[in-house]
Design a protein around this motif. Structure first.
Motif, PDB file in Angstrom:
ATOM      1  N   GLY A  27       6.548  -0.597  37.708  1.00  0.00           N
ATOM      2  CA  GLY A  27       7.620   0.493  37.483  1.00  0.00           C
ATOM      3  C   GLY A  27       6.951   2.115  37.684  1.00  0.00           C
ATOM      4  O   GLY A  27       7.782   2.829  37.434  1.00  0.00           O
ATOM      5  N   LYS A  28       5.694   2.147  37.962  1.00  0.00           N
ATOM      6  CA  LYS A  28       5.197   3.406  38.190  1.00  0.00           C
ATOM      7  C   LYS A  28       4.500   3.575  39.516  1.00  0.00           C
ATOM      8  O   LYS A  28       4.267   2.475  40.169  1.00  0.00           O
ATOM      9  CB  LYS A  28       4.276   3.773  37.097  1.00  0.00           C
ATOM     10  CG  LYS A  28       4.797   3.999  35.925  1.00  0.00           C
ATOM     11  CD  LYS A  28       3.707   4.306  34.756  1.00  0.00           C
ATOM     12  CE  LYS A  28       4.534   4.484  33.321  1.00  0.00           C
ATOM     13  NZ  LYS A  28       3.362   4.993  32.436  1.00  0.00           N
ATOM     14  N   ILE A  29       4.447   4.755  39.879  1.00  0.00           N
ATOM     15  CA  ILE A  29       3.704   5.027  41.259  1.00  0.00           C
ATOM     16  C   ILE A  29       2.536   5.946  40.944  1.00  0.00           C
ATOM     17  O   ILE A  29       2.427   6.872  40.182  1.00  0.00           O
ATOM     18  CB  ILE A  29       4.617   6.113  42.231  1.00  0.00           C
ATOM     19  CG1 ILE A  29       5.908   5.343  42.371  1.00  0.00           C
ATOM     20  CG2 ILE A  29       3.860   6.231  43.516  1.00  0.00           C
ATOM     21  CD1 ILE A  29       6.908   6.337  43.346  1.00  0.00           C
ATOM     22  N   ASP A 161       6.689  13.848  55.524  1.00  0.00           N
ATOM     23  CA  ASP A 161       7.846  13.919  54.802  1.00  0.00           C
ATOM     24  C   ASP A 161       8.790  12.745  54.917  1.00  0.00           C
ATOM     25  O   ASP A 161       9.169  12.144  54.214  1.00  0.00           O
ATOM     26  CB  ASP A 161       8.884  15.198  55.412  1.00  0.00           C
ATOM     27  CG  ASP A 161      10.013  15.469  54.688  1.00  0.00           C
ATOM     28  OD1 ASP A 161       9.808  15.680  53.528  1.00  0.00           O
ATOM     29  OD2 ASP A 161      11.202  15.482  55.441  1.00  0.00           O
ATOM     30  N   VAL A 164       7.179  10.019  52.901  1.00  0.00           N
ATOM     31  CA  VAL A 164       7.382  10.241  51.504  1.00  0.00           C
ATOM     32  C   VAL A 164       8.866   9.617  50.863  1.00  0.00           C
ATOM     33  O   VAL A 164       9.098   9.011  49.981  1.00  0.00           O
ATOM     34  CB  VAL A 164       6.957  11.653  50.975  1.00  0.00           C
ATOM     35  CG1 VAL A 164       7.570  11.791  49.602  1.00  0.00           C
ATOM     36  CG2 VAL A 164       5.446  11.798  51.101  1.00  0.00           C
ATOM     37  N   LYS A 165       9.806  10.260  51.678  1.00  0.00           N
ATOM     38  CA  LYS A 165      11.383   9.743  51.534  1.00  0.00           C
ATOM     39  C   LYS A 165      11.449   8.348  51.692  1.00  0.00           C
ATOM     40  O   LYS A 165      12.126   7.777  51.072  1.00  0.00           O
ATOM     41  CB  LYS A 165      12.073  10.664  52.252  1.00  0.00           C
ATOM     42  CG  LYS A 165      12.305  12.045  51.924  1.00  0.00           C
ATOM     43  CD  LYS A 165      13.383  12.983  52.570  1.00  0.00           C
ATOM     44  CE  LYS A 165      13.290  14.299  51.686  1.00  0.00           C
ATOM     45  NZ  LYS A 165      14.405  14.800  52.251  1.00  0.00           N
ATOM     46  N   ILE A 168      10.229   6.497  48.599  1.00  0.00           N
ATOM     47  CA  ILE A 168      11.168   6.740  47.492  1.00  0.00           C
ATOM     48  C   ILE A 168      12.543   5.819  47.740  1.00  0.00           C
ATOM     49  O   ILE A 168      12.945   5.034  46.756  1.00  0.00           O
ATOM     50  CB  ILE A 168      11.621   8.153  47.275  1.00  0.00           C
ATOM     51  CG1 ILE A 168      10.242   8.893  46.874  1.00  0.00           C
ATOM     52  CG2 ILE A 168      12.710   8.243  46.107  1.00  0.00           C
ATOM     53  CD1 ILE A 168      10.682  10.464  46.958  1.00  0.00           C
ATOM     54  N   SER A 169      12.801   5.872  48.947  1.00  0.00           N
ATOM     55  CA  SER A 169      14.224   4.861  49.292  1.00  0.00           C
ATOM     56  C   SER A 169      14.056   3.292  49.079  1.00  0.00           C
ATOM     57  O   SER A 169      14.875   2.746  48.857  1.00  0.00           O
ATOM     58  CB  SER A 169      14.349   5.419  50.672  1.00  0.00           C
ATOM     59  OG  SER A 169      14.571   6.691  50.899  1.00  0.00           O
ATOM     60  N   ILE A 171      11.248   1.528  47.919  1.00  0.00           N
ATOM     61  CA  ILE A 171      10.569   0.859  46.959  1.00  0.00           C
ATOM     62  C   ILE A 171      11.384   0.142  45.706  1.00  0.00           C
ATOM     63  O   ILE A 171      12.559   0.871  45.669  1.00  0.00           O
ATOM     64  CB  ILE A 171       9.317   1.628  46.341  1.00  0.00           C
ATOM     65  CG1 ILE A 171       9.683   2.905  45.543  1.00  0.00           C
ATOM     66  CG2 ILE A 171       7.959   1.669  47.056  1.00  0.00           C
ATOM     67  CD1 ILE A 171       8.755   3.816  44.979  1.00  0.00           C
ATOM     68  N   ASP A 172      11.048  -0.537  44.905  1.00  0.00           N
ATOM     69  CA  ASP A 172      11.802  -1.262  43.892  1.00  0.00           C
ATOM     70  C   ASP A 172      10.943  -1.112  42.710  1.00  0.00           C
ATOM     71  O   ASP A 172      10.332  -1.890  42.133  1.00  0.00           O
ATOM     72  CB  ASP A 172      11.989  -2.921  44.398  1.00  0.00           C
ATOM     73  CG  ASP A 172      12.702  -3.293  43.219  1.00  0.00           C
ATOM     74  OD1 ASP A 172      13.311  -2.789  42.203  1.00  0.00           O
ATOM     75  OD2 ASP A 172      12.991  -4.658  43.267  1.00  0.00           O
ATOM     76  N   LEU A 173      11.340   0.077  42.117  1.00  0.00           N
ATOM     77  CA  LEU A 173      10.564   0.343  40.905  1.00  0.00           C
ATOM     78  C   LEU A 173      10.781  -0.398  39.738  1.00  0.00           C
ATOM     79  O   LEU A 173       9.882  -0.604  38.648  1.00  0.00           O
ATOM     80  CB  LEU A 173      10.709   1.823  40.457  1.00  0.00           C
ATOM     81  CG  LEU A 173       9.812   2.639  41.054  1.00  0.00           C
ATOM     82  CD1 LEU A 173      10.135   4.225  40.789  1.00  0.00           C
ATOM     83  CD2 LEU A 173       8.184   2.493  41.062  1.00  0.00           C
ATOM     84  N   THR A 190       4.900  15.299  43.721  1.00  0.00           N
ATOM     85  CA  THR A 190       6.246  15.090  43.419  1.00  0.00           C
ATOM     86  C   THR A 190       6.590  13.545  43.204  1.00  0.00           C
ATOM     87  O   THR A 190       7.602  13.159  42.709  1.00  0.00           O
ATOM     88  CB  THR A 190       7.400  15.821  43.916  1.00  0.00           C
ATOM     89  OG1 THR A 190       7.303  15.253  45.292  1.00  0.00           O
ATOM     90  CG2 THR A 190       7.100  17.107  44.163  1.00  0.00           C
ATOM     91  N   LEU A 191       5.784  12.613  43.887  1.00  0.00           N
ATOM     92  CA  LEU A 191       6.034  11.229  44.098  1.00  0.00           C
ATOM     93  C   LEU A 191       5.324  10.509  42.975  1.00  0.00           C
ATOM     94  O   LEU A 191       5.785   9.652  42.702  1.00  0.00           O
ATOM     95  CB  LEU A 191       5.645  10.900  45.543  1.00  0.00           C
ATOM     96  CG  LEU A 191       5.730   9.471  45.953  1.00  0.00           C
ATOM     97  CD1 LEU A 191       7.283   9.352  46.489  1.00  0.00           C
ATOM     98  CD2 LEU A 191       4.865   9.224  47.146  1.00  0.00           C
ATOM     99  N   LEU A 192       4.401  10.997  42.570  1.00  0.00           N
ATOM    100  CA  LEU A 192       3.576  10.215  41.474  1.00  0.00           C
ATOM    101  C   LEU A 192       3.985  10.125  40.127  1.00  0.00           C
ATOM    102  O   LEU A 192       4.546  11.324  39.602  1.00  0.00           O
ATOM    103  CB  LEU A 192       2.202  10.758  41.688  1.00  0.00           C
ATOM    104  CG  LEU A 192       1.436  10.538  42.995  1.00  0.00           C
ATOM    105  CD1 LEU A 192       0.023  11.351  42.925  1.00  0.00           C
ATOM    106  CD2 LEU A 192       1.262   9.345  43.269  1.00  0.00           C
ATOM    107  N   ASP A 193       3.777   9.181  39.605  1.00  0.00           N
ATOM    108  CA  ASP A 193       4.173   9.089  37.877  1.00  0.00           C
ATOM    109  C   ASP A 193       2.692   9.621  37.189  1.00  0.00           C
ATOM    110  O   ASP A 193       2.684  10.357  36.642  1.00  0.00           O
ATOM    111  CB  ASP A 193       4.161   7.765  37.362  1.00  0.00           C
ATOM    112  CG  ASP A 193       5.888   7.600  37.617  1.00  0.00           C
ATOM    113  OD1 ASP A 193       6.630   8.001  36.844  1.00  0.00           O
ATOM    114  OD2 ASP A 193       6.046   6.597  38.296  1.00  0.00           O
TER     115      ASP A 193
END
Lengths: 229, 127
Positions: A27-29, A161, A164-165, A168-169, A171-173, A190-193
């Motif tokens: 559940g995390k990046i 870009d 990165v987008k 986010i689109s 992956i299945d967190l 901005t992508l990382l937990d």
């Protein structure tokens, strides 16, 4: 979940990793950062089962890692390892034939999102489009673990870009954990937990990105610089 | 392009501020549905977990409401939105005044400067 305990890796006499402990939750990046030669790629290869630890244990979803862990781990190498004589579609077909968890429909959606022509020969793709193709192949697998070694390295801002987008689109967190190594820290901030800093084969720090900003008023770059001082 | 965030504040709080401003400007109206966590993540290039944290924060401030199975909506309680508007005004003014004072301007000078500026700005706006 990924668990590394007391992991040491030596290549002949050179020590790449010294007794590291890391736990990564579904559940995390996570971002794994550090200077060149600090042990980032070695860590990824160990989790992917491509190399064996000298000491210690590595588990993915409670299973001790060996080469067969490839069934649970999608690994994006920093190298280009695809057949140049295939076109994009044939490369996707080949991956679908190798991995039973490969979701061809999802691959098609990501390929379309990345604006890759299915008829283009791999050897004629630009570096940026090879980077996009790697994303298609890595993210189309429905596996609990996604490892990416330098997915942004050497790519222009537009490609970075879209990567990165795209990440986010697609992956299945709810079911996946993602571990990325990179030097392009600002791009992925901005992508990382969480971010893990590795220095000379040792874990020098691990923390939540927004907590770092909130509690210490520091960005990842500032934090890493401080650790490396 | 991925929107840029400044390095001084947590990303989820910057996103909170951005949404509040969209509400103030009327780009998001009372009762409007916010994008899903994932869509907001894609739009702003931000980790979906961070967006969740942003939505939770806005919920805590009662600016948005999450209806189960339907999504997250801007509140229709005008009092709360009015309070938020007032609060952001106060914050903005105190920032401005603090940095003016730090440069040595008196309250009187600030008032006069602001009055003159606004007269000119409004004058050129109405032209």
């Amino acid at each position: 979940m990924i668990k590394l305990e007391h992991v040491t890796k030596r290549y002949l006499k050179a020590t790449a990793l010294k007794t590291i402990h890391v736990t990564l939750e579904t559940g995390k990046i996570y971002g794994l950062i550090g200077s060149n030669g600090s042990g980032k790629s070695t860590t990824l290869k160990l989790i992917a089962g491509l190399i064996q630890p000298t000491k210690g244990s590595i588990e993915v979803d409670g299973i001790r890692v060996d080469r067969r862990i490839a069934a649970k781990v999608s690994y994006l190498s920093e190298l280009d390892e695809y057949y140049g004589f295939y076109n994009v579609r044939q490369t996707i077909d080949f991956f679908a034939s190798q991995f039973s968890d490969f979701n061809r429909e999802k691959a098609e959606t990501i390929r379309d999102y990345m604006k890759l022509d299915p008829e283009s020969k791999v050897k004629h793709l630009s570096k940026g489009n090879r980077g996009r193709l790697k994303m298609v192949l890595t993210l189309a697998r429905e596996v609990p673990v996604i490892l990416m070694d330098e997915p942004l390295s050497g790519l222009d801002p537009m490609v970075r870009d879209s990567i990165v987008k795209g990440l986010i689109s697609f992956i299945d967190l709810e079911h996946q954990v993602i571990l990325i190594t990179t030097h392009e820290i600002k791009e992925v901030e901005t992508l990382l937990d969480e971010v893990i800093v590795i220095k000379n084969g040792e874990i020098a720090g691990q923390c939540n990105v927004d907590d770092l900003r909130y509690e210490q008023n520091m960005t990842i770059v500032e934090w890493m610089t401080k650790i490396y001082e | 392009m991925v929107e840029t965030f400044n390095s001084s504040a947590p990303i989820y709080l910057q996103l909170v501020e951005r949404i509040n401003r969209q509400i103030l400007r009327g780009e998001l109206k009372p009762g409007d549905k916010l994008p899903s966590v994932r869509d907001m993540g894609i739009q702003s290039g931000v980790n979906p977990n961070t967006v969740s944290r942003t939505y939770r924060e806005l919920e805590g401030m009662k600016i948005v409401e999450t209806r189960r199975g339907q999504g997250t909506f801007v509140t229709e309680n005008h009092e709360i939105l009015q309070n938020m508007r007032e609060q952001l005004k106060q914050e903005e003014i105190s920032h401005f005044v603090a940095s003016m004072k730090a440069m040595g301007y008196s309250g009187h000078e600030i008032m006069n400067g602001l009055k003159t500026f606004l007269t000119h700005a409004e004058g050129s706006e109405s032209e």
